[in-house]
Design an enzyme around this catalytic site. Structure first.
Site, PDB file in Angstrom:
ATOM      1  N   ARG A   1      12.054 -39.694  13.373  1.00  0.00           N
ATOM      2  CA  ARG A   1      13.667 -39.046  13.461  1.00  0.00           C
ATOM      3  C   ARG A   1      13.855 -38.385  14.754  1.00  0.00           C
ATOM      4  O   ARG A   1      14.090 -38.924  15.806  1.00  0.00           O
ATOM      5  CB  ARG A   1      14.238 -38.671  12.322  1.00  0.00           C
ATOM      6  N   ASP A   2      13.257 -37.169  14.775  1.00  0.00           N
ATOM      7  CA  ASP A   2      13.537 -36.228  15.852  1.00  0.00           C
ATOM      8  C   ASP A   2      12.790 -36.432  16.883  1.00  0.00           C
ATOM      9  O   ASP A   2      13.112 -36.365  18.118  1.00  0.00           O
ATOM     10  CB  ASP A   2      13.276 -34.841  15.250  1.00  0.00           C
TER      11      ASP A   2
ATOM     12  N   HIS B   1      11.429 -25.265  11.335  1.00  0.00           N
ATOM     13  CA  HIS B   1      11.461 -26.282  12.164  1.00  0.00           C
ATOM     14  C   HIS B   1      11.305 -25.767  13.687  1.00  0.00           C
ATOM     15  O   HIS B   1      12.389 -25.164  14.041  1.00  0.00           O
ATOM     16  CB  HIS B   1      12.736 -27.102  12.034  1.00  0.00           C
TER      17      HIS B   1
ATOM     18  N   HIS C   1      10.663 -25.980  17.840  1.00  0.00           N
ATOM     19  CA  HIS C   1       9.874 -26.973  19.183  1.00  0.00           C
ATOM     20  C   HIS C   1       9.160 -26.157  19.900  1.00  0.00           C
ATOM     21  O   HIS C   1       8.981 -24.989  19.867  1.00  0.00           O
ATOM     22  CB  HIS C   1      11.436 -27.152  19.783  1.00  0.00           C
TER      23      HIS C   1
ATOM     24  N   CYS D   1      16.595 -32.342  21.120  1.00  0.00           N
ATOM     25  CA  CYS D   1      17.752 -32.521  20.565  1.00  0.00           C
ATOM     26  C   CYS D   1      18.657 -33.087  21.856  1.00  0.00           C
ATOM     27  O   CYS D   1      18.818 -32.390  22.936  1.00  0.00           O
ATOM     28  CB  CYS D   1      18.406 -31.248  20.067  1.00  0.00           C
TER      29      CYS D   1
ATOM     30  N   ASN E   1       9.134 -31.311  19.617  1.00  0.00           N
ATOM     31  CA  ASN E   1       8.817 -30.623  18.425  1.00  0.00           C
ATOM     32  C   ASN E   1       7.285 -30.078  18.624  1.00  0.00           C
ATOM     33  O   ASN E   1       6.516 -30.704  19.207  1.00  0.00           O
ATOM     34  CB  ASN E   1       8.873 -31.552  17.195  1.00  0.00           C
TER      35      ASN E   1
END
Length: 300
Positions: free
Chosen positions: A11-12, A204, A206, A237, A246
Site C-alpha cells: 500500500r504505502d 509508523h 519514514h 505520501c 518508509n
C-alpha cells in the site's frame, strides 16, 4: 521479547510509483512477504483511483490473497465511502486515517479534522461484527505544511477520537520522516501513560532524514511493540511534499534480531524480496541492510 512487523509496502510503498504494477505482480509480492513470515500486510487502499491510480486493483489483490494461511490483510480507507467499498470487497481489517494537522487533513482527505473525527465515530458505531478497526493518526509528529506538531494538540486529537472507542489499535504516524528519537519517545510515552489499557499502539515511520530506524528503537523503548515498515524502504505520501520511503522492513528485522527480539521473519527471504521490490520501474528504494547483506554475499 517479541515485536510485530506490519508490512505496508503493497500500500504505502507502491502508491507513489507511477508505472502501474500488474495485479499478478502485486499478488506475488504479498505471497512472498507471507512466505517470509510476515502475517500482517497492508495490501492496498480504497481511495479515489484518480487520486492514487496505482491502487485501483486493491479489491482484486484482496480477493486473490484471501487464501493465504494466517494472513491478516489490512486496507486503508480515508472516509465512509472507502469503508463501504472495503466491506463490499470482503475486507475484515480496516485502517481509517485522520491527520493531527488541519492543513494535512484538508490536503489528504479534503475535509477538516473535526469532520473526520465525527465520521470516525459514525464508522465505529456502524461497523459489522468481526471487522477489525485500526486508527492511523497521520502527522502525529510533523506536518509538511504546519511543521512540528505540538504534543498537546496530538493528545487532544486522540482524546476526541478515542472517546468513540478505546478498544482500538492506533498508529502514530511520522508522515514526513522529520521526527527525531526524543520526540518519538516523548509522544509514545505520553500516549501509553495517558490512554487506557484497551488502546494498542503502532509506530509508523519514514526514513526521509535517515532517522527511521532510530525512531523505531525510540518507540520500542517507550513500550510500543508493533511497527509499520516497507520492504525495500519503498513509499512516500503523495500528499506530504518531500516525504520519502518508509523505514525498510529488512532494516527493522535486522535491528531487532541483533537486539534479541523475535519478529518471526526470515531475514534472508525478506532481503531477496526487498531486492525485487527495489528494482521495480519507478521505485525509489531505501534502507541499508539489503545492500549490506547482498554485498557481503557477493564478496564471500
Amino acid at each position: 521479547m517479541r515485536a510485530t512487523l506490519i508490512e505496508v509496502a503493497p500500500r504505502d510503498g507502491f502508491q507513489p510509483i507511477a508505472p502501474f504494477i500488474p495485479t499478478n505482480e502485486k499478488v506475488a509480492f504479498v505471497e512472498a512477504a507471507h512466505a517470509a513470515g510476515l502475517r500482517r500486510i497492508e495490501i492496498g487502499s480504497f481511495v479515489n483511483p484518480k487520486a492514487v491510480p496505482q491502487l485501483r486493483d486493491t479489491a482484486e489483490v484482496l480477493r486473490r490473497t484471501a487464501g493465504l494461511e494466517g494472513l491478516d490483510a489490512q486496507v486503508l480507507v480515508p472516509n465512509a465511502r472507502g469503508v463501504a467499498l472495503a466491506l463490499e470487497a470482503g475486507a475484515r481489517h480496516i485502517a481509517y486515517v485522520v491527520s493531527a494537522s488541519e492543513a494535512h487533513n484538508r490536503s489528504n482527505v479534503r475535509r477538516d479534522v473535526a469532520s473526520s473525527i465525527a465520521e470516525y465515530g459514525e464508522i465505529v458505531s456502524g461497523l459489522p461484527a468481526g471487522v477489525r478497526l485500526r486508527l492511523n493518526l497521520a502527522t502525529s509528529f510533523d506536518c509538511p505544511f504546519d511543521g512540528r506538531m505540538a504534543e498537546g494538540l496530538v493528545l487532544s486529537r486522540l482524546e476526541a477520537l478515542l472517546a468513540h472507542h478505546e478498544d482500538v489499535e492506533v498508529g502514530l504516524c511520522d508522515t514526513t520522516g522529520r521526527a527525531d528519537p526524543d520526540h518519538v519517545f516523548s509522544l509514545a510515552s505520553a500516549c501509553l501513560a495517558r490512554f487506557g489499557e484497551w488502546t494498542r499502539w503502532v509506530f509508523h515511520g519514514h526514513d526521509t532524514y535517515g532517522l527511521g530506524l532510530a525512531n523505531v528503537a525510540a518507540a520500542w523503548r517507550a513500550g510500543i511493540t508493533a511497527f509499520d515498515a516497507a520492504f525495500g524502504g519503498l513509499g512516500g505520501c503523495p500528499f506530504a511534499p518531500g516525504a520519502t520511503g518508509n523505514v525498510a522492513t529488512e532494516d527493522v528485522a535486522w535491528m531487532f534480531a541483533r537486539m534479541g527480539v523475535n519478529t518471526g521473519v526470515d531475514l534472508d527471504a525478506l532481503v531477496r524480496l526487498a531486492a525485487r521490490a527495489a528494482s521495480l520501474p519507478g521505485a525509489a528504494p531505501g534502507g541499508r541492510v539489503r545492500a549490506a547483506l547482498l554485498g557481503a554475499c557477493a564478496t564471500t
